[in-house]
Motif scaffolding. Structure first.
Motif, PDB file in Angstrom:
ATOM      1  N   LEU A 162     -37.021  77.640 -22.876  1.00 45.58           N
ATOM      2  CA  LEU A 162     -36.499  77.062 -21.644  1.00 45.58           C
ATOM      3  C   LEU A 162     -37.597  76.216 -21.015  1.00 45.58           C
ATOM      4  CD1 LEU A 162     -34.280  76.889 -19.466  1.00 45.58           C
ATOM      5  CD2 LEU A 162     -35.293  78.891 -18.403  1.00 45.58           C
ATOM      6  N   ILE A 163     -37.285  74.937 -20.825  1.00 40.09           N
ATOM      7  CA  ILE A 163     -38.279  74.038 -20.236  1.00 40.09           C
ATOM      8  C   ILE A 163     -37.859  73.732 -18.805  1.00 40.09           C
ATOM      9  CG2 ILE A 163     -39.380  71.791 -20.427  1.00 40.09           C
ATOM     10  CD1 ILE A 163     -38.729  71.889 -23.409  1.00 40.09           C
ATOM     11  N   MET A 164     -38.736  74.002 -17.861  1.00 40.55           N
ATOM     12  CA  MET A 164     -38.393  73.747 -16.463  1.00 40.55           C
ATOM     13  C   MET A 164     -39.367  72.731 -15.891  1.00 40.55           C
ATOM     14  SD  MET A 164     -37.644  77.674 -15.345  1.00 40.55           S
ATOM     15  CE  MET A 164     -36.081  77.535 -14.521  1.00 40.55           C
ATOM     16  N   ASP A 165     -38.822  71.564 -15.552  1.00 39.22           N
ATOM     17  CA  ASP A 165     -39.650  70.474 -15.050  1.00 39.22           C
ATOM     18  C   ASP A 165     -39.596  70.468 -13.526  1.00 39.22           C
ATOM     19  OD1 ASP A 165     -41.126  68.232 -14.738  1.00 39.22           O
ATOM     20  OD2 ASP A 165     -39.767  66.878 -15.782  1.00 39.22           O
ATOM     21  N   GLU A 166     -40.627  70.949 -12.909  1.00 35.02           N
ATOM     22  CA  GLU A 166     -40.714  71.058 -11.455  1.00 35.02           C
ATOM     23  C   GLU A 166     -39.433  71.604 -10.838  1.00 35.02           C
ATOM     24  OE1 GLU A 166     -42.663  68.177  -9.253  1.00 35.02           O
ATOM     25  OE2 GLU A 166     -43.682  67.282 -10.965  1.00 35.02           O
ATOM     26  N   PRO A 167     -39.045  72.800 -11.236  1.00 35.76           N
ATOM     27  CA  PRO A 167     -37.764  73.324 -10.747  1.00 35.76           C
ATOM     28  C   PRO A 167     -37.787  73.647  -9.260  1.00 35.76           C
ATOM     29  CG  PRO A 167     -38.934  75.019 -11.952  1.00 35.76           C
ATOM     30  CD  PRO A 167     -39.730  73.762 -12.111  1.00 35.76           C
ATOM     31  N   THR A 168     -38.954  73.772  -8.677  1.00 31.85           N
ATOM     32  CA  THR A 168     -38.983  74.224  -7.285  1.00 31.85           C
ATOM     33  C   THR A 168     -39.113  73.081  -6.292  1.00 31.85           C
ATOM     34  OG1 THR A 168     -41.341  74.630  -7.547  1.00 31.85           O
ATOM     35  CG2 THR A 168     -39.889  76.512  -7.784  1.00 31.85           C
ATOM     36  N   ALA A 169     -39.085  71.825  -6.786  1.00 32.97           N
ATOM     37  CA  ALA A 169     -39.319  70.691  -5.883  1.00 32.97           C
ATOM     38  C   ALA A 169     -38.329  70.640  -4.727  1.00 32.97           C
ATOM     39  CB  ALA A 169     -39.271  69.389  -6.669  1.00 32.97           C
ATOM     40  N   ALA A 170     -37.138  71.226  -4.904  1.00 40.88           N
ATOM     41  CA  ALA A 170     -36.152  71.169  -3.828  1.00 40.88           C
ATOM     42  C   ALA A 170     -35.773  72.557  -3.324  1.00 40.88           C
ATOM     43  CB  ALA A 170     -34.898  70.435  -4.311  1.00 40.88           C
ATOM     44  N   LEU A 171     -36.552  73.571  -3.682  1.00 38.07           N
ATOM     45  CA  LEU A 171     -36.152  74.932  -3.322  1.00 38.07           C
ATOM     46  C   LEU A 171     -36.972  75.480  -2.160  1.00 38.07           C
ATOM     47  CD1 LEU A 171     -35.701  76.573  -6.832  1.00 38.07           C
ATOM     48  CD2 LEU A 171     -34.050  75.338  -5.444  1.00 38.07           C
ATOM     49  N   ASN A 172     -36.338  76.335  -1.358  1.00 41.60           N
ATOM     50  CA  ASN A 172     -37.062  76.944  -0.254  1.00 41.60           C
ATOM     51  C   ASN A 172     -37.724  78.243  -0.716  1.00 41.60           C
ATOM     52  OD1 ASN A 172     -35.282  79.216   0.050  1.00 41.60           O
ATOM     53  ND2 ASN A 172     -33.799  77.804   0.966  1.00 41.60           N
ATOM     54  N   GLY A 173     -38.489  78.846   0.170  1.00 41.73           N
ATOM     55  CA  GLY A 173     -39.309  80.003  -0.186  1.00 41.73           C
ATOM     56  C   GLY A 173     -38.545  81.119  -0.866  1.00 41.73           C
ATOM     57  N   ALA A 174     -37.421  81.520  -0.281  1.00 42.12           N
ATOM     58  CA  ALA A 174     -36.656  82.633  -0.846  1.00 42.12           C
ATOM     59  C   ALA A 174     -36.146  82.283  -2.236  1.00 42.12           C
ATOM     60  CB  ALA A 174     -35.487  82.967   0.074  1.00 42.12           C
ATOM     61  N   GLU A 175     -35.676  81.042  -2.365  1.00 40.71           N
ATOM     62  CA  GLU A 175     -35.146  80.622  -3.660  1.00 40.71           C
ATOM     63  C   GLU A 175     -36.246  80.595  -4.717  1.00 40.71           C
ATOM     64  OE1 GLU A 175     -31.486  77.718  -2.207  1.00 40.71           O
ATOM     65  OE2 GLU A 175     -33.529  76.952  -2.257  1.00 40.71           O
ATOM     66  N   ILE A 176     -37.432  80.169  -4.305  1.00 43.06           N
ATOM     67  CA  ILE A 176     -38.547  80.120  -5.257  1.00 43.06           C
ATOM     68  C   ILE A 176     -38.862  81.524  -5.765  1.00 43.06           C
ATOM     69  CG2 ILE A 176     -41.016  79.663  -5.474  1.00 43.06           C
ATOM     70  CD1 ILE A 176     -40.629  77.324  -3.552  1.00 43.06           C
ATOM     71  N   THR A 177     -38.907  82.484  -4.834  1.00 40.78           N
ATOM     72  CA  THR A 177     -39.194  83.857  -5.241  1.00 40.78           C
ATOM     73  C   THR A 177     -38.172  84.334  -6.259  1.00 40.78           C
ATOM     74  OG1 THR A 177     -39.865  84.143  -2.962  1.00 40.78           O
ATOM     75  CG2 THR A 177     -39.761  86.128  -4.314  1.00 40.78           C
ATOM     76  N   ARG A 178     -36.887  84.053  -5.975  1.00 39.27           N
ATOM     77  CA  ARG A 178     -35.840  84.503  -6.878  1.00 39.27           C
ATOM     78  C   ARG A 178     -35.995  83.844  -8.246  1.00 39.27           C
ATOM     79  NH1 ARG A 178     -31.384  83.076  -4.077  1.00 39.27           N
ATOM     80  NH2 ARG A 178     -31.947  84.489  -2.412  1.00 39.27           N
ATOM     81  N   LEU A 179     -36.330  82.558  -8.228  1.00 35.46           N
ATOM     82  CA  LEU A 179     -36.494  81.838  -9.489  1.00 35.46           C
ATOM     83  C   LEU A 179     -37.635  82.444 -10.307  1.00 35.46           C
ATOM     84  CD1 LEU A 179     -35.573  79.416 -11.192  1.00 35.46           C
ATOM     85  CD2 LEU A 179     -37.404  78.121 -10.131  1.00 35.46           C
ATOM     86  N   ILE A 490     -49.456  72.452   4.499  1.00 35.28           N
ATOM     87  CA  ILE A 490     -48.303  71.592   4.224  1.00 35.28           C
ATOM     88  C   ILE A 490     -47.306  72.315   3.327  1.00 35.28           C
ATOM     89  CG2 ILE A 490     -47.554  69.457   3.112  1.00 35.28           C
ATOM     90  CD1 ILE A 490     -50.241  68.231   3.916  1.00 35.28           C
ATOM     91  N   VAL A 491     -47.823  72.946   2.269  1.00 31.84           N
ATOM     92  CA  VAL A 491     -46.918  73.595   1.318  1.00 31.84           C
ATOM     93  C   VAL A 491     -46.174  74.752   1.969  1.00 31.84           C
ATOM     94  CG1 VAL A 491     -46.794  74.937  -0.811  1.00 31.84           C
ATOM     95  CG2 VAL A 491     -48.213  72.901  -0.715  1.00 31.84           C
ATOM     96  N   THR A 492     -46.884  75.604   2.697  1.00 32.03           N
ATOM     97  CA  THR A 492     -46.190  76.747   3.304  1.00 32.03           C
ATOM     98  C   THR A 492     -45.119  76.272   4.265  1.00 32.03           C
ATOM     99  OG1 THR A 492     -48.204  76.924   4.593  1.00 32.03           O
ATOM    100  CG2 THR A 492     -47.689  78.754   3.129  1.00 32.03           C
ATOM    101  N   ALA A 493     -45.423  75.263   5.050  1.00 35.52           N
ATOM    102  CA  ALA A 493     -44.419  74.772   5.995  1.00 35.52           C
ATOM    103  C   ALA A 493     -43.259  74.122   5.251  1.00 35.52           C
ATOM    104  CB  ALA A 493     -45.054  73.787   6.967  1.00 35.52           C
ATOM    105  N   SER A 494     -43.557  73.433   4.143  1.00 33.12           N
ATOM    106  CA  SER A 494     -42.511  72.711   3.415  1.00 33.12           C
ATOM    107  C   SER A 494     -41.468  73.645   2.830  1.00 33.12           C
ATOM    108  CB  SER A 494     -43.116  71.921   2.253  1.00 33.12           C
ATOM    109  OG  SER A 494     -43.990  70.955   2.720  1.00 33.12           O
ATOM    110  N   VAL A 495     -41.907  74.791   2.318  1.00 40.53           N
ATOM    111  CA  VAL A 495     -40.922  75.674   1.686  1.00 40.53           C
ATOM    112  C   VAL A 495     -40.294  76.604   2.714  1.00 40.53           C
ATOM    113  CG1 VAL A 495     -42.008  75.592  -0.569  1.00 40.53           C
ATOM    114  CG2 VAL A 495     -42.655  77.387   1.029  1.00 40.53           C
ATOM    115  N   GLY A 496     -40.552  76.339   3.964  1.00 41.53           N
ATOM    116  CA  GLY A 496     -39.861  77.088   5.012  1.00 41.53           C
ATOM    117  C   GLY A 496     -40.489  78.419   5.300  1.00 41.53           C
ATOM    118  N   GLN A 497     -41.779  78.574   4.995  1.00 45.05           N
ATOM    119  CA  GLN A 497     -42.408  79.858   5.263  1.00 45.05           C
ATOM    120  C   GLN A 497     -43.263  79.821   6.515  1.00 45.05           C
ATOM    121  OE1 GLN A 497     -44.275  80.537   1.520  1.00 45.05           O
ATOM    122  NE2 GLN A 497     -42.598  81.832   0.810  1.00 45.05           N
TER     123      GLN A 497
END
Lengths: 505, 346, 338
Positions: A162-179, A490-497
């Motif tokens: 499974l190849i994932m190319d920047e899968p989190t570029a549009a995901l928020n914090g909770a979604e990233i954790t789940r991913l 910047i990153v923490t604020a961007s992912v909604g944390q």
């Protein structure tokens, strides 16, 4: 353990560019391999080759020790390679379920078994923690949800890799954790995962080993435990990470060039307020789909605002088209250089001259372009911007991304704008040119231009901006100043944390 | 205010809110699209229907109604093929010439080998011509509109060479009566058109092929990434369009009884007009077979009405041009409205 | 497994300079001369088979034919360079010629031609507005207006042929200047003017820019909409000019005098080397293309081939030219790097 997928000595060339210069890599079952590198290092090219979308000029792909030629994406899928691409590759007119099973529909004799399709899709969405009706059309989803559907689509296939190319570029914090949980579960089931990300935190969180690409070459490959972040960055950049001296030491003048009051923009939740002084560089950060792109587009007249005021140098403006915006002193460069920036059939000189302000030119040149004069103007630009091009009649399409971007910055300069809006200014630009471009942006600002940089590249923003506004789901969630403008913030604020306590000094 | 502004509400709320807004936007866009689509075809249809009954003598006579239904059926069958081609972002300007060639060869075959052979020949020739178009578009990579503009000329030349400019009279009465035969008081060609239409609707909504057509037209890049053989789908669409033109050509030959090399000139315009009027967007990815069917009825009523009113045939040209531009304006307005909605304006 | 060895980044880049100069400048030149070579070889071959070909009457015939197509093709070249297309050529020619024939008994030759050009401009404006503001794809909008204009022409004439009796008009449009037919001289002038317009003005730059990448052109602040409408107007005028000369040659005007003419015009432009994808246009190529088709048609005529074959041949040549162009372009296509 034997490699499930291996590439040997892969070379890929585009006209004028060697994107991959002989890369060899192995991917093993049960491991998560991080693939890192700067923009333009060749990661996307490698992924496109593994996905069967591009064919390398040289080199071989082996799947379980068998040499395979991946002529198209069905070949790749048949070989057990599933790709979550960075661009959104969903059909907006089709439902979620139809998209998930597009290309490998369930059913017999060409007739689709709708019930099973819906059931299985619902199961996949559930796994991803998404409460959506599989029958909804994709056009009705948010960007983040589309990304999750994209992942569901990759999971719906039988795959070993499974190849994932920047899968989190549009995901928020909770979604990233789940991913991340899902990635780790898949690895424990014996899948090989290739994980591409800009966020090194992620790489350290979930990867077992990491491969670093730089300028089309494999620079390093190591287990994640044997590296620390500084070393990784050094591999990526090819030098010690230098901390750019932020020029905000020269305090931006108080002369406000761009003032935005209560601007209501479609796709942005709350009215936008913004003021940028002469010489100041303001960053807009946020995930893909967070609303920052809409802001620059709206200021440039490309996406008409619903209400509110914009003024440039104290003069109220209401651009309803890009042309009007340029007349009132605003210029924007789009993030998509290829489809919204360059004019591929025109030479570099004409590309640089198209937006040139003609007000101060001699009478003849106001009505007709004079080649000699334009040639001279381009020559000045070439030196000032350090554009590497043999001659001014070169077609822009044949230049590297960095040089194209410099020509476009030259276009902006010649437009005589007082406000410059940049979207992803260094996307697809190699490392050397990147530094040049940062410097050029700084020079433009020092010359008195008010610059707004919208970028998903947090280190980039941290390096060049004086002030940074962070957007999340169409809302401004943070405003960072001076020393607070760091990659982490910047990153923490961007992912909604954004936590209340984090942001007080 | 100079330090950091903290999120005024929870992140989950923000996400849920955005999801809500996105869904609402899509809903509004969808409604707007449906209204424009239905109004674009429904209002003209009703207006013409009423006008026909009120103002046109003999409009509702049973022979005229039967005639209109047969014409509509022939047009609709061509329109189905065109719908498919437009749905994959192509266009087929050669349908008129293809239909003429198919009709003439069918007629000659009927005379030589009988009606059944004629039907097979007509449909087969149409399919072959469609295959040729498809190959030129997918293999030689010539844009559809220009490829079929060229083949329009080639096929027309071929049919004129085939007939030598002379008309072909069909001898078989069995073949000629097919177009006027009735089943349950409705002409057989209309049944045929309805059945083919129903099959097309089913194929598009419930079959793999249909999903692939929508994917290729809606987002070719996604289709490629999903492993769909885009060229094959395009080729099939052109092939089906050719076969549809051939089928309609056979019916036309049956209806006319005499065919020549210059029939069906300008058919491409009528076909495109009904497809777009029926709500299939020129942008691709949105086939609407039912709309095409209704629009075929509408155009057939207009033609018949103008004929009954003894309007010179030139005015029919004008009417058709205006109708096409109206249909395309509605399509443009619909796309503009949808894209405004999706961007989030009110 | 490769460890960290830092290689020289600079060394391995392919130098784009020479290769692309070859592609940008030398190749088109060769392919253009290639076309001229074909024209010469074809002419010699036809002349060998049918010596009548080189008769002065026949040559002027060929030049007349080439001028009609060529004049219209100049406007079409600009349209195609802008990524646009106009299928309503036949309609514009019919309406403007009928206007000339109708007006001549009442006015001077100059005013009649002026009227024709004005009508061409207005019809072009209609096309331009439909494409630009109603946002209908050009080929389909102009397919609609083709029938619209043809309908108007038929209604105007009641389906009849209108004779054109003015001796002065005929003398002007069918005469010659130093042995060269007047329309061909006009074609050369129009082609040069079109070249200057396309390559040496801001307007032409805008046309090529939106032909190359419309979105980028409007984001660069170019007056895309205005230029789009104007290029249709220019094309309409060039069609009407072709029509005015055609009417003079035929000594009459009628609704279907230029039926199917759009094919010949587009074929001349495309065979001349202007790619349909837009962004560029070669006027020299267009003139050569027009000559090529005129020679071809003349040859078929002299050889006594059924005129129906011309339909087949024009279509086949058009497909071949575009297919070859598509191969060449995709070989040189700049792909998205990165």
């Amino acid at each position: 353990m034997a490699a499930v997928l291996e590439v040997r000595d892969i070379v890929q060339e585009y006209p004028g560019v060697r994107a991959l210069k002989g890369v060899s890599l192995e991917f093993h079952p049960g491991t998560v391999k991080g693939l890192v590198g700067e923009n333009g290092a060749g990661k996307s090219t490698l992924i496109r080759i593994l996905g069967g979308i591009e064919q390398p000029v040289r080199g071989d792909v082996f799947v379980r020790q068998d040499r395979k030629v991946l002529r198209n994406s069905s070949d790749a899928q048949a070989a057990g390679i599933s790709v979550v691409s960075q661009e959104f590759r969903l059909v907006p007119q089709l439902s979620i379920a139809d998209n998930v099973f597009l290309g490998h529909e369930l059913g017999t004799g060409g007739v689709i078994n709708k019930r099973r399709t819906h059931e299985l899709t619902a199961g996949l969405l559930d796994q991803l923690g998404l409460d959506l009706d599989p029958r909804r059309t994709v056009s009705s989803l948010t960007v983040g949800d589309r990304q999750m559907v994209e992942i569901a689509r990759a999971l719906s296939r039988d795959f070993d890799v499974l190849i994932m190319d920047e899968p989190t570029a549009a995901l928020n914090g909770a979604e990233i954790t789940r991913l991340h949980e899902i990635v780790q579960r898949l690895a424990s089931q014996g899948k090989a995962i290739v994980y591409v990300s800009h966020h090194l935190d992620e790489i350290f969180d979930i990867c077992d080993d990491v491969a670093v690409l730089r300028d089309g070459e494999l620079i390093a490959e190591a287990t994640i435990a044997s590296l620390d972040e500084a070393q990784l960055v050094e591999h990526m950049l090819g030098r010690k990470p230098q901390h750019y001296e932020r020029a905000s030491t020269t305090a931006p003048s108080s002369e406000v060039r761009l003032l935005v009051r209560d601007l209501e923009i479609p796709g942005v939740r709350n009215p936008v307020n913004l003021s940028v002084a002469a010489g100041e560089i303001v960053g807009l950060a946020g995930l893909v789909g967070s609303g920052r792109t809409e802001i620059t587009r709206s200021l440039f007249g490309d996406l008409p605002a619903l209400s509110g005021q914009v003024s440039v140098d104290g003069k109220a403006v209401r651009p309803r088209s890009s042309r009007e915006a340029i007349r009132s002193g605003i210029f924007m460069l789009s993030e998509d250089r290829k489809s919204e920036g360059i004019l591929p059939h025109l030479d570099v000189t004409e590309n640089a001259m198209v937006s040139r302000a003609r007000g101060h030119l001699p009478t003849l040149q106001k009505s007709v372009p004079v080649r000699k004069d334009e040639g001279a103007a381009f020559e000045r630009l070439r030196q000032q911007m350090r554009i590497r091009v043999p001659h001014g009649r070169q077609l822009i399409g044949n230049l590297s991304g960095g040089n194209q971007q410099k020509v476009l910055l030259g276009r902006a300069l010649l437009s005589g704008c007082s406000v410059l809006l940049l979207n992803e200014p260094t996307r697809g630009v190699d490392v050397g040119a990147k530094v040049d471009i940062y410097q050029l942006i700084r020079e433009l600002a020092d010359a008195g231009v008010a610059v707004v940089v919208s970028s998903s590249d947090a280190p980039e923003l941290a390096a060049i901006v004086d002030r940074c506004l962070v957007y999340f789901a169409g809302d401004q969630v943070a405003e960072l100043h001076g020393p607070n403008v760091t990659e982490d913030n910047i990153v923490t604020a961007s992912v909604g944390q954004v936590a209340e306590e984090d942001h007080h000094e | 205010m100079n330090e950091s502004i903290v999120a005024p509400q929870g992140v989950e709320d923000l996400v849920a809110d955005e999801r809500q807004r996105s869904a609402e936007r899509a809903q509004r866009a969808d409604n707007r699209r449906r209204i424009l689509q239905n109004a674009g075809i429904g209002i003209p249809f009703l207006l013409v229907l009423v006008a026909g009954f009120v103002a046109v003598p003999n409009f509702a006579s049973s022979s005229n109604v039967a005639n209109m239904l047969v014409n509509a059926a022939i047009l609709a069958i061509v329109g189905y093929g065109m719908t498919l081609v437009i749905a994959v972002r192509g266009i087929d300007l050669s349908v008129g010439s293809a239909q003429a060639l198919a009709a003439c060869i069918a007629a000659a075959t009927v005379n030589a080998w009988g009606p059944l052979a004629g039907v097979v020949a007509g449909i087969g020739v149409g399919a072959l011509l469609g295959l040729f178009n498809g190959l030129v578009v997918t293999q030689l990579r010539v844009p559809g509109f220009i490829a079929t503009l060229a083949t329009m000329s080639v096929f027309r030349g071929a049919v004129l060479l085939f007939t030598g400019g002379a008309p072909i009279m069909i001898a078989s009465t069995a073949f000629k009566s097919a177009a006027t035969a009735k089943f349950l008081a409705i002409p057989v060609p209309f049944w045929i058109a309805a059945v083919i239409g129903a099959a097309a609707v089913f194929a598009l909504s419930s079959m793999r092929f249909g999903k692939h057509v929508v994917a290729v037209g809606g987002s070719p890049e996604s289709a490629v990434d999903s492993g769909i053989k885009v060229k094959r789908i395009e080729l099939l669409a052109y092939l089906i369009a050719g076969a549809a033109a051939g089928t309609a050509g056979v019916l036309l030959a049956s209806q006319l009884g005499v065919v020549n090399g210059s029939i069906s000139a300008g058919l491409e315009l009528q076909a495109i007009a009904i497809v777009v009027l029926g709500g299939t967007s020129m942008a691709g990815g949105q086939p609407r077979i039912a709309g095409t069917f209704v629009a075929a009825l509408l155009l057939s009523m207009i033609n018949s009405g103008l004929n009954l009113l003894n309007v010179p045939s030139f005015y029919q040209y004008v009417a058709l041009g205006v109708l096409l531009i109206f249909a395309l304006s509605v399509d443009g307005a619909q796309r503009a409205a949808v894209s405004r909605m999706m961007k989030g304006s009110k | 497994m490769q460890a960290e060895d830092v290689k020289n980044r600079e060394g391995t880049h392919v130098d784009p300079g020479n290769a692309s100069r070859w592609r940008d400048q030398v190749l088109p030149l060769i392919s253009r001369q290639y076309l001229i070579a074909i024209l010469i070889v074809l002419s010699i071959a036809v002349g060998a088979a049918k010596p009548v070909f080189w008769g002065s009457g026949n040559i002027s015939n060929v030049l007349f034919q080439a001028s009609f197509v060529g004049l219209a093709a100049c406007g079409m070249t600009l349209l195609i360079a802008g990524g646009l297309l106009d299928l309503s050529v036949g309609g514009v020619i019919a309406v403007s010629s009928i206007a000339v024939a109708t007006a001549l008994p009442y006015g001077t030759v100059g005013s009649a031609i002026g009227l024709a050009l004005l009508i061409g401009a207005v019809l072009g404006l209609v096309n331009g507005l439909l494409v630009t503001f109603v946002r209908i794809p050009p080929f389909i909008a102009t397919l609609g207006t083709l029938y619209l204009f043809l309908g108007l022409a038929f209604i105007w004439t009641g389906g009849k042929v209108i004779g054109l009796s003015s001796k002065n008009y005929r003398a002007l449009t069918t005469g010659d200047i130093l042995g060269v037919p007047t329309p061909f001289v006009v074609l050369v002038i129009v082609a040069v003017l079109s070249y200057l317009l396309l390559w040496r003005t801001y307007f032409g730059r805008t046309v090529r820019a939106f032909g190359s990448n419309e979105r980028a052109a409007s984001l660069a602040g170019l007056p895309v909409k205005r230029a789009k409408v104007l290029v249709f107007v220019f094309a309409g005028i060039s069609f009407a000019l072709a029509g005015a000369f055609m009417a003079g040659r035929l000594a009459s005007a009628e609704g279907n005098m230029a039926m199917g003419f759009e094919m010949d015009v587009i074929a001349a432009v495309v065979v001349g080397g202007t790619a349909l994808r837009g962004g560029r246009g070669t006027l020299l190529g267009t003139v050569v293309g027009a000559l090529l088709f005129a020679v071809l048609a003349n040859a078929l005529n002299l050889l006594g081939v059924a005129s129906y074959w011309q339909y087949v041949l024009t279509g086949a040549v058009l497909i071949a030219a575009i297919a070859v162009g598509a191969r060449r372009a995709s070989a040189a296509e700049v792909r998205g790097a990165g």
